[in-house]
Design an enzyme around this catalytic site. Structure first.
Site, short mmCIF file in Angstrom:
data_model
loop_
_atom_site.label_atom_id
_atom_site.label_comp_id
_atom_site.label_asym_id
_atom_site.label_seq_id
_atom_site.Cartn_x
_atom_site.Cartn_y
_atom_site.Cartn_z
CB CYS A 257 43.22 34.13 39.32
SG CYS A 257 44.25 35.08 40.46
CG HIS B 166 38.89 37.20 36.36
ND1 HIS B 166 39.19 36.02 37.01
CD2 HIS B 166 39.87 38.08 36.71
CE1 HIS B 166 40.31 36.17 37.71
NE2 HIS B 166 40.74 37.42 37.55
CD GLU C 284 35.91 39.84 33.08
OE1 GLU C 284 35.38 38.73 32.89
OE2 GLU C 284 36.20 40.28 34.22
CE LYS D 209 37.74 35.85 40.89
NZ LYS D 209 37.15 35.49 39.58
CG HIS E 100 40.47 36.41 43.46
ND1 HIS E 100 40.58 35.13 42.94
CD2 HIS E 100 41.03 37.23 42.55
CE1 HIS E 100 41.19 35.18 41.77
NE2 HIS E 100 41.47 36.45 41.50
CG PHE F 65 48.71 38.16 39.56
CD1 PHE F 65 47.70 39.01 39.14
CD2 PHE F 65 49.13 38.25 40.88
CE1 PHE F 65 47.12 39.93 40.00
CE2 PHE F 65 48.57 39.17 41.76
CZ PHE F 65 47.57 40.01 41.32
#
Length: 433
Positions: A220, A324, A335, A355, A360, A419
């Site tokens: 991502c 994010h 975050e 998002k 996503h 990830f």
């Protein structure tokens, strides 16, 4: 020479594990004298961040292109974000009734007419179709469409479009053909259209761009990694312009977002429309867990700090963060806590989540969010984070909950994490000569 002399005279010390941890002075240490404090202030002023001035190394955004759940037009995309419209709906591309999740950010009515010839349009994986169409749209937005492309020095123009999954539909169909019908029924395009580098390759082949060309795949965080790398090719003098971004079509088509990035010198020579300036960025790794963020937030906070250093700006200059924000309790709080390590005073900083409306988009997420960031800089309006109620007590930022807000942006950053612990942060501002 002063820096060299300083390095020679001062022994190097290993940095502490957490560079943002404030350690208290021992009790028996005396307070610094006035003269010492004055020297510290002078030193701090001398070390204040400075933005790049060299027009060969300044990087500007001159064009934007996308394929999204809200269509293929950048202005329409942002208008729907400002309206707080959700692009998530029931899946109808295939029968999803037997799956626990039956909704997603599905692209409908996509057409590549005028951008991809009929034969290739039928053969290509959607991931590649989105890449080619959005890349050409970005060139059009940069006033380099059609015959104007002939003015480009194609040996100095590159493409860097990443993807998290690659041509997943072609790969899935190929495996199914192998199992059900045998190897002779596998299309010869099975490998070429499935591998992750083919988006950049086909776009470059179509345009004739012979400069730097490859793909990055960092889940991502992919798009931001591509922006960061593309800008560095320009800064090092290896290219005058780059098309950069991310594309994805993971079973359900997701989309692409990308920029035309140019050196300021190159953009000014051709009197290009300058939409914003890319100030800098950074990438690093949590080195902690496949999917979970570090509980101490060190990877993310270090990445943000490094991006500001690369951009030549201080934390106090940043007043907008495109987060994010994947809407997971662990990820979002991690975050926020990491961001608060860098930005000690959250007053005046707005932070929102693209998002919340488009879902996503994996490797394409950072591209679509960077476009939203640039549009926010241009318009002075921030889109809302929709469906946000009862925020956690740790949330000390104005997250533009549910309703758009007007906000004049000084410096904006856009966060993307993937990830594997991949962290990436890029910084933008309005262009100022």
């Amino acid at each position: 020479m002063q820096a060299q002399a300083l390095l020679q005279s001062t022994p190097l010390r290993v940095s502490p594990l957490d560079p943002f941890h404030n350690r208290s002075l021992p009790i028996n240490v005396k307070s610094p004298s006035l003269a010492t404090r004055r020297r510290a202030v002078i030193s701090a002023v001398a070390a204040a961040p400075k933005r790049e001035k060299d027009p060969k190394k300044r990087v500007v955004i001159t064009g934007m292109g996308l394929v999204s759940v809200f269509g293929n037009d950048v202005d329409t995309y942002y208008e729907k974000l400002l309206a707080g419209e959700s692009g998530i709906g029931l899946i109808d591309r295939f029968d999803a009734s037997k799956f626990p999740t039956r909704f997603g950010g599905q692209i409908r009515g996509f057409k590549a007419d005028g951008y991809i010839d009929g034969k290739n349009d039928r053969r290509l994986d959607d991931c590649l179709r989105y890449c080619i169409v959005a890349g050409k749209k970005a060139l059009e937005d940069a006033d380099l469409g059609g015959d104007k492309r002939s003015k480009i020095d194609k040996e100095r123009a590159g493409v860097l479009v990443g993807t998290g999954m690659g041509g997943l539909t072609v790969f899935s169909d190929g495996v199914q053909s192998l199992i059900e019908r045998g190897y002779r029924k596998i299309t010869p395009f099975f490998i070429p259209y499935a591998i992750t580098n083919m988006g950049s390759a086909l776009l470059a082949i179509d345009l004739g761009f012979m400069g730097p060309n490859y793909s990055i795949s960092t889940a991502c965080a992919t798009s931001n990694y591509c922006f960061h790398a593309a800008a560095n090719h320009i800064r090092r003098g290896e290219a005058d312009m780059m098309i950069a971004g991310g594309t994805e079509a993971a079973i359900i088509p997701i989309g692409l977002g990308g920029f035309v990035m140019e050196s300021l010198e190159h953009a000014m020579k051709r009197d290009a429309p300058i939409l914003a300036e890319y100030l800098g960025g950074a990438i690093n790794c949590d080195a902690y867990h496949m999917t979970d963020p570090r509980s101490d937030g060190l990877g993310v906070s270090s990445c943000i700090q490094s991006s500001l250093e690369d951009a030549g700006v201080s934390a106090e200059e940043v007043n907008y963060i495109n987060a994010h924000a994947t809407s997971t309790l662990v990820g979002d709080l991690a975050e926020v806590n990491a961001v608060k390590k860098v930005f000690k005073n959250t007053t005046g900083i707005k932070m929102n989540a693209t998002k919340s409306m488009i879902g996503h988009c994996l490797g394409a997420a950072g591209g679509l969010e960077a476009i939203a960031t640039v549009k926010a800089i241009q318009t002075g309006w921030l889109h809302p984070s929709i469906n946000q109620f009862n925020p956690e007590p740790a949330m000390e930022f104005d997250t533009v909950a549910n309703v758009k807000q007007q906000h004049e942006i000084n410096v904006a950053i856009s966060n993307s994490f993937g990830f594997g612990g991949h962290n990436s942060v890029v910084a933008f501002s309005a262009f100022k000569p």
